[in-house]
Design a protein around this motif. Structure first.
Motif, mmCIF file in Angstrom:
data_model
loop_
_atom_site.group_PDB
_atom_site.id
_atom_site.type_symbol
_atom_site.label_atom_id
_atom_site.label_comp_id
_atom_site.label_asym_id
_atom_site.label_seq_id
_atom_site.Cartn_x
_atom_site.Cartn_y
_atom_site.Cartn_z
ATOM 1 N N ALA A 1 0.821 -1.212 0.000
ATOM 2 C CA ALA A 1 0.000 0.000 0.000
ATOM 3 C C ALA A 1 0.851 1.256 0.000
ATOM 4 C CB ALA A 1 -0.931 -0.010 1.207
ATOM 5 N N ILE A 2 1.868 1.290 0.847
ATOM 6 C CA ILE A 2 2.715 2.479 0.934
ATOM 7 C C ILE A 2 3.484 2.677 -0.361
ATOM 8 C CG2 ILE A 2 4.766 3.410 2.080
ATOM 9 C CD1 ILE A 2 3.634 2.392 4.700
ATOM 10 N N ALA A 3 3.983 1.586 -0.962
ATOM 11 C CA ALA A 3 4.700 1.708 -2.228
ATOM 12 C C ALA A 3 3.786 2.236 -3.326
ATOM 13 C CB ALA A 3 5.299 0.363 -2.620
ATOM 14 N N LEU A 4 2.549 1.732 -3.395
ATOM 15 C CA LEU A 4 1.618 2.199 -4.417
ATOM 16 C C LEU A 4 1.282 3.675 -4.255
ATOM 17 C CD1 LEU A 4 -0.856 -0.828 -4.679
ATOM 18 C CD2 LEU A 4 0.755 -0.043 -6.423
ATOM 19 N N GLN A 5 1.069 4.110 -3.015
ATOM 20 C CA GLN A 5 0.728 5.517 -2.837
ATOM 21 C C GLN A 5 1.950 6.418 -2.935
ATOM 22 O OE1 GLN A 5 1.052 7.830 -0.006
ATOM 23 N NE2 GLN A 5 2.571 6.488 0.939
ATOM 24 N N ASP A 6 3.171 5.845 -2.818
ATOM 25 C CA ASP A 6 4.376 6.649 -2.985
ATOM 26 C C ASP A 6 4.605 7.054 -4.439
ATOM 27 O OD1 ASP A 6 5.312 7.050 -0.439
ATOM 28 O OD2 ASP A 6 6.511 5.221 -0.373
ATOM 29 N N VAL A 7 4.021 6.322 -5.389
ATOM 30 C CA VAL A 7 4.208 6.667 -6.806
ATOM 31 C C VAL A 7 3.585 8.033 -7.127
ATOM 32 C CG1 VAL A 7 3.741 5.988 -9.180
ATOM 33 C CG2 VAL A 7 4.445 4.260 -7.515
ATOM 34 N N PRO A 8 2.274 8.237 -6.898
ATOM 35 C CA PRO A 8 1.737 9.582 -7.158
ATOM 36 C C PRO A 8 2.295 10.643 -6.220
ATOM 37 C CG PRO A 8 0.085 8.205 -6.085
ATOM 38 C CD PRO A 8 1.220 7.306 -6.463
ATOM 39 N N GLU A 9 2.657 10.249 -4.995
ATOM 40 C CA GLU A 9 3.233 11.222 -4.063
ATOM 41 C C GLU A 9 4.591 11.702 -4.551
ATOM 42 O OE1 GLU A 9 4.666 10.324 0.157
ATOM 43 O OE2 GLU A 9 2.651 11.112 0.481
ATOM 44 N N GLY A 10 5.423 10.766 -5.067
ATOM 45 C CA GLY A 10 6.719 11.161 -5.619
ATOM 46 C C GLY A 10 6.564 12.092 -6.798
ATOM 47 N N LEU A 11 5.576 11.807 -7.667
ATOM 48 C CA LEU A 11 5.335 12.683 -8.812
ATOM 49 C C LEU A 11 4.858 14.054 -8.358
ATOM 50 C CD1 LEU A 11 5.087 13.160 -11.848
ATOM 51 C CD2 LEU A 11 2.795 12.155 -11.744
ATOM 52 N N ALA A 12 3.956 14.085 -7.384
ATOM 53 C CA ALA A 12 3.439 15.366 -6.892
ATOM 54 C C ALA A 12 4.547 16.219 -6.298
ATOM 55 C CB ALA A 12 2.342 15.118 -5.857
ATOM 56 N N VAL A 13 5.455 15.591 -5.566
ATOM 57 C CA VAL A 13 6.556 16.337 -4.958
ATOM 58 C C VAL A 13 7.488 16.896 -6.036
ATOM 59 C CG1 VAL A 13 8.623 16.109 -3.537
ATOM 60 C CG2 VAL A 13 6.469 15.119 -2.768
ATOM 61 N N ALA A 14 7.835 16.060 -7.010
ATOM 62 C CA ALA A 14 8.734 16.512 -8.075
ATOM 63 C C ALA A 14 8.102 17.645 -8.877
ATOM 64 C CB ALA A 14 9.080 15.342 -8.989
ATOM 65 N N LEU A 15 6.806 17.539 -9.173
ATOM 66 C CA LEU A 15 6.135 18.600 -9.918
ATOM 67 C C LEU A 15 6.023 19.884 -9.095
ATOM 68 C CD1 LEU A 15 3.283 16.605 -11.709
ATOM 69 C CD2 LEU A 15 5.438 17.429 -12.684
ATOM 70 N N ALA A 16 5.821 19.728 -7.780
ATOM 71 C CA ALA A 16 5.778 20.920 -6.916
ATOM 72 C C ALA A 16 7.123 21.640 -6.919
ATOM 73 C CB ALA A 16 5.389 20.517 -5.499
ATOM 74 N N LEU A 17 8.203 20.874 -6.898
ATOM 75 C CA LEU A 17 9.532 21.484 -6.958
ATOM 76 C C LEU A 17 9.755 22.167 -8.297
ATOM 77 C CD1 LEU A 17 11.578 18.650 -5.221
ATOM 78 C CD2 LEU A 17 11.259 20.964 -4.348
ATOM 79 N N ARG A 18 9.295 21.539 -9.376
ATOM 80 C CA ARG A 18 9.429 22.162 -10.692
ATOM 81 C C ARG A 18 8.637 23.465 -10.752
ATOM 82 N NH1 ARG A 18 9.749 19.368 -16.339
ATOM 83 N NH2 ARG A 18 10.392 21.537 -16.604
ATOM 84 N N SER A 19 7.423 23.454 -10.218
ATOM 85 C CA SER A 19 6.602 24.673 -10.246
ATOM 86 C C SER A 19 7.191 25.768 -9.372
ATOM 87 C CB SER A 19 5.178 24.353 -9.799
ATOM 88 O OG SER A 19 5.145 24.002 -8.427
#
Length: 314
Positions: free
Chosen positions: A208-226
């Motif tokens: 469960a944690i690994a699955l939810q870490d996928v969109p969380e990792g993307l959200a964090v990277a996109l937040a840093l880009r923005s």
């Protein structure tokens, strides 16, 4: 002017970290005392847990670290698309974060609290006493997160910089500290779930944690880009924060591998910390852009998926 340079204007070299922390503690005496007690209890459990792990629980440590590195890999995998993506539609991002929140809530309930109640009831011989043990663990988890949130400099995308000494840190580090507040309890939960080397408890939670870490990792990277950071740096930082998962897993397995009651207390602590993060950070973030329905639907889907995973894998 870049984000790192902008933060430098607010630095005051005449004010030291010690003075900032003392002033903050005086203005928040109750929170400081409560968080300090929680940290002392956690440190005490950690010391005795480390001694026990080194002596007799190598299998649990190995499984916990493997689970932590799986979560790290999922975070890095999720962050990778930010090399070419500048962002996602806000509705989609809020729905993905809601999905992650739902999985975290379900994991807290089915993979942490229920096993904790079962173990505590068996140890104490009483359901009410077993419940009290798990509630004690949840309380420690909440106090631990309150202490980290209050005394760690970090930045929320909606509220901006906060925590003592945040004006001394560049925005990159503030983002990193904020992500640490999310990833640490997840890693701890993985470690606690493997404290008895029980795959029936640890496998569904880690999944469960690994699955939810996928969109969380993307959200964090996109937040840093923005926020203005370069694509490679954004992905590297988002992926690197996933290293807190195996570190938290080692902490979690150490906390809950000593005294018999440390196991259900550790399960409750991890559940309390994860529920705190979901309520305090993730859900408000998904609701602040007017996409509450999409975020709630994502949460329900994530919760249901985790419930099915727990049934199938547990």
């Amino acid at each position: 002017m870049g984000p790192m340079a902008g933060s430098a204007r607010h630095r005051n070299p005449t004010v030291g970290w010690g003075a900032l922390l003392r002033d903050h503690a005086r203005r928040n005496a109750w929170a400081a005392a409560a968080s300090g007690v929680a940290l002392l209890v956690v440190l005490g459990l950690l010391v005795q847990g480390l001694a026990h792990v080194v002596a007799s629980n190598a299998a649990a440590v190995r499984l916990a670290l493997m689970g932590g590195f799986v979560a790290f890999g999922a975070t890095a995998l999720g962050a990778a698309p930010a090399l070419v993506l500048r962002g996602l539609p806000q509705r989609i991002e809020d729905m993905l974060l809601g999905w992650a929140a739902g999985m975290m809530l379900a994991a807290s309930a089915f993979s942490l609290l229920l096993p904790g109640l079962e173990a505590a009831t068996a140890l104490t011989g009483s359901a009410p006493r077993g419940s009290a043990v798990v509630v004690l663990g949840m309380t420690l988890g909440v106090l631990l997160m309150l202490g980290l949130d209050r005394f760690t400099p970090h930045e929320h995308e909606s509220a901006g910089p906060c925590g003592p000494g945040h004006e001394h840190c560049g925005r990159l580090w503030l983002f990193v500290f904020a992500i640490a507040l999310h990833n640490l309890p997840e890693g701890m939960a993985i470690g606690v779930s493997f404290a008895q080397a029980d795959l029936a408890v640890g496998l569904p939670l880690t999944t469960a944690i690994a699955l939810q870490d996928v969109p969380e990792g993307l959200a964090v990277a996109l937040a840093l880009r923005s926020a203005g950071f370069r694509p490679l740096l954004s992905v590297a930082v988002a992926a690197g924060t996933g290293l807190l998962e195996p570190a938290g897993a080692l902490l979690g397995v150490s906390l809950s591998s000593g005294l018999a009651l440390a196991y259900p207390i550790g399960l409750g602590l991890s559940a309390g910390a994860m529920i705190f993060v979901v309520s305090h950070e993730v859900i408000p973030e998904t609701h602040r852009n007017g996409h509450q329905t999409a975020a709630t639907l994502g949460l329900m889907i994530g919760f249901a998926l985790m419930m099915v995973l727990d049934t199938a894998l547990g």
